[in-house]
Design a protein around this motif. Structure first.
Motif, short mmCIF file in Angstrom:
data_model
loop_
_atom_site.label_atom_id
_atom_site.label_comp_id
_atom_site.label_asym_id
_atom_site.label_seq_id
_atom_site.Cartn_x
_atom_site.Cartn_y
_atom_site.Cartn_z
N VAL A 62 72.59 63.44 18.21
CA VAL A 62 72.14 63.20 16.84
C VAL A 62 72.68 61.86 16.34
N GLU B 50 74.82 70.02 8.51
CA GLU B 50 75.94 69.87 7.59
C GLU B 50 75.58 68.72 6.66
N ASP C 87 89.76 65.05 7.07
CA ASP C 87 89.81 65.48 5.67
C ASP C 87 90.26 66.94 5.65
N LEU D 244 82.39 69.83 10.80
CA LEU D 244 82.58 68.54 11.47
C LEU D 244 82.55 67.39 10.46
N MET D 245 82.07 67.68 9.24
CA MET D 245 82.07 66.67 8.17
C MET D 245 83.48 66.17 7.88
N ALA E 119 83.25 59.41 10.73
CA ALA E 119 81.92 59.16 11.31
C ALA E 119 82.05 58.71 12.76
N ARG F 165 82.68 61.72 14.81
CA ARG F 165 81.44 62.51 14.91
C ARG F 165 80.47 61.90 15.91
N LYS G 139 81.51 63.19 19.09
CA LYS G 139 81.26 64.62 19.23
C LYS G 139 79.77 64.94 19.35
N LEU G 140 78.96 64.29 18.53
CA LEU G 140 77.55 64.68 18.44
C LEU G 140 76.58 63.61 18.93
N GLY G 141 77.01 62.35 18.86
CA GLY G 141 76.07 61.26 19.12
C GLY G 141 76.11 60.73 20.54
#
Lengths: 143, 412
Positions: free
Chosen positions: A6, A47, B383, B393-394, B398, B401, B404-406
């Motif tokens: 993503v 999210e 945070d 995950l927010m 960034a 993330r 982790k996701l990208g």
């Protein structure tokens, strides 16, 4: 192998991926019938906070903690895809305890878990979240 | 290469899969007291409850041994290990030679001395498939069952049989149920829920004397029962290892590769200890995920590969009558507690790290919390206020993330 990635900068927060996921895994061939008046329980979740949004679904980890931790052997890896055998799952939620992405969730009646299987085990055949993403914020690629 | 594994549960399976990820041709022999294809021990309560059956309880498919080129010696006992000659001697006289040996011998139920216990005709442990079958054969709708021990084993047993018997009473020395898993407040919530289903508790109490089918408790209460289940605790099975000179504390001691102090001898699962990174102490962490991962590490190491298991933490996911509980780590530190209806959350932090948590009821995405403990994520790098609200995950940056996701690769 191809995985889902993503790009949060392109995510509109439209939640279409959640609806497409719920439809693809509904067993129905009619989206309206599948989703009308249904509280969806998709395997991909958005999210969002203060203008940032992104979709989270199973990463199909090369070292899957969920598979290694599953107490029943219900979770296994088939050609890189982490699958759940719902017949073996007893809903202990050990996988929910260990998934670092929070990408495994209880199924609709809570008795077994559900997770993204890249639409390999439904009629869709390729990830519906990716196909339906209007802004290519979710992609299915080899990296 | 000849690999021999004593034991046939999660650690053994982890070892077999670990070996085969490196060595496709070496011979693997599994020695098991129990005459069964590998099954999941924690499922015995679900078997009694009716949520699974013997076929679905199998931890791996029927073809597992064949697929992995494993010779499974089931229903035989390893009597002795001859470390000098490198062979395992079985109760049937057979001698099994090894180049590399894994102890995956698990644990045995601990039955403390209790006056008059010998007089009790129908008494059971609750660890193995045969225990569950024996109990299942004896219970009927008129049975009054007394369970000694309000830990995970005793309470899962209570859940498994409650609908099939007349009454279930649980006695424990501790004032709270699940003392090794929950804090006081959490255990009150779970106890209330289990009581509402019909289970009776006698806590901070113990059996002073058994007289056949009656138990006199320390406080004078007399409990009549038909069947007794002793679920006080378990002890690592370390005799064979100790006899050849393996260092044993409560469990067999190993390094991060699961090697013991003896060359070519390894240990994994409930018979062994691990370094609990939340308290930096060697402990027996008797839970199935740890057993599998220890076994896998041992197997890869035995086959000449490189693998460490150095992120062990205590953790438990368990449900009772629909109420889910997930816990991890240890509870010494600054606590953040939220009670909200039937849901309970406790997060414990210390030295800028999450050390432990308890979630009761809403356990969604608990693994995000577990990963903070396991990966020792500095709380000032995320945070923490946001993630305290709910696992998300927010709360990460960034950049994190994107990893982790990208699919962003971490640059060395």
């Amino acid at each position: 192998m191809k995985r889902i990635y993503v790009n949060e900068k392109w995510c509109l927060g439209c939640h279409l991926c959640e609806y497409n996921c719920a439809f693809a895994n509904s067993g129905s061939d009619d989206m309206v019938k599948a989703l009308k008046d249904v509280r969806i329980n998709p395997r991909i979740r958005i999210e969002e906070k203060q203008g940032i949004s992104f979709a989270v679904s199973c990463r199909h980890c090369a070292e899957p903690l969920c598979v290694k931790s599953c107490i029943t052997g219900a979770l296994s890896v088939d050609s890189g895809v982490i699958e759940v055998n719902k017949d073996k799952c007893v809903g202990c939620y050990t996988c929910i305890m260990v998934c670092p992405y929070g990408a495994i969730m209880p199924g609709s009646d809570g008795s077994v878990i559900q997770k993204c299987e890249l639409c390999t085990n439904n009629a869709f055949g390729e990830p519906a979240c990716v196909t339906g993403c209007p802004n290519k914020a979710i992609v299915f690629e080899e990296r | 290469m000849k690999y021999v594994i004593i034991g046939n549960s999660a650690a053994a399976v982890g070892c077999i899969e670990g070996i085969r990820s490196v060595d496709k041709t070496g011979t693997i022999t599994v020695i098991s007291k129990e005459p069964y294809h590998v099954y999941s021990r924690p499922l015995i309560s679900y078997l009694l409850y009716g949520k699974t059956d013997e076929q679905r309880m199998k931890y791996r498919p029927d073809s597992f041994y064949e697929d992995n080129g494993v010779k499974a010696l089931l229903g035989v006992t390893a009597e002795k290990v001859d470390y000098e000659q490198k062979k395992v001697i079985l109760n049937n006289g057979a001698q099994i030679p090894f180049d590399k040996l894994l102890f995956a011998t698990g644990s045995e139920p601990f039955v403390p001395p209790m006056a008059g216990l010998d007089e009790v005709e129908k008494k059971f442990s609750f660890m193995k498939l045969d225990d569950a079958k024996a109990l299942q054969a004896e219970i009927n709708p008129e049975s009054r069952v007394l369970i000694i021990g309000a830990g995970l084993i005793g309470l899962k047993c209570a859940e498994g049989i409650l609908q099939k018997v007349k009454e279930v009473t649980v006695v424990d020395l501790a004032p709270c149920i699940l003392p090794s898993v929950l804090d006081e407040e959490g255990s009150e919530i779970v106890q209330k829920h289990i009581e509402e289903q019909g289970v009776k508790f006698c806590l901070a109490n113990s059996v002073a004397q058994f007289h056949q089918n009656a138990a006199i408790l320390k406080d004078g209460t007399e409990l009549a029962f038909d069947l007794l289940v002793v679920a006080v605790g378990v002890r690592p099975e370390t005799k064979l290892a100790a006899a050849i000179g393996c260092k044993v504390n409560k469990g067999i001691l190993t390094d991060a590769h699961r090697a013991t102090n003896l060359a070519d001898v390894y240990a994994a699962g409930d018979c062994s200890e691990s370094l609990d990174i939340t308290v930096n102490q060697q402990r027996v962490l008797a839970l199935l995920p740890n057993a599998y991962m220890q076994g896998e590490t041992a197997g890869i190491t035995m086959a000449g590969g490189e693998k460490r298991y150095d992120k062990a933490i205590p953790m438990n996911a368990v449900g009772f009558f629909g109420l889910h509980i997930v816990t991890a780590g240890s509870y010494d530190g600054e606590a953040y507690v939220v009670k909200n209806g039937g849901n309970y959350k406790k997060m414990v932090s210390k030295d800028n790290l999450l050390k432990g948590y308890i979630l009761i009821g809403d356990v969604a995405r608990a693994g995000i919390y577990t990963s903070l403990i396991r990966e020792k994520t500095p709380l000032d790098s995320i945070d923490y206020e946001l993630i305290k609200e709910k696992p998300q995950l927010m709360a990460f940056t960034a950049t994190e993330r994107a990893v982790k996701l990208g699919g962003t690769k971490i640059e060395d």
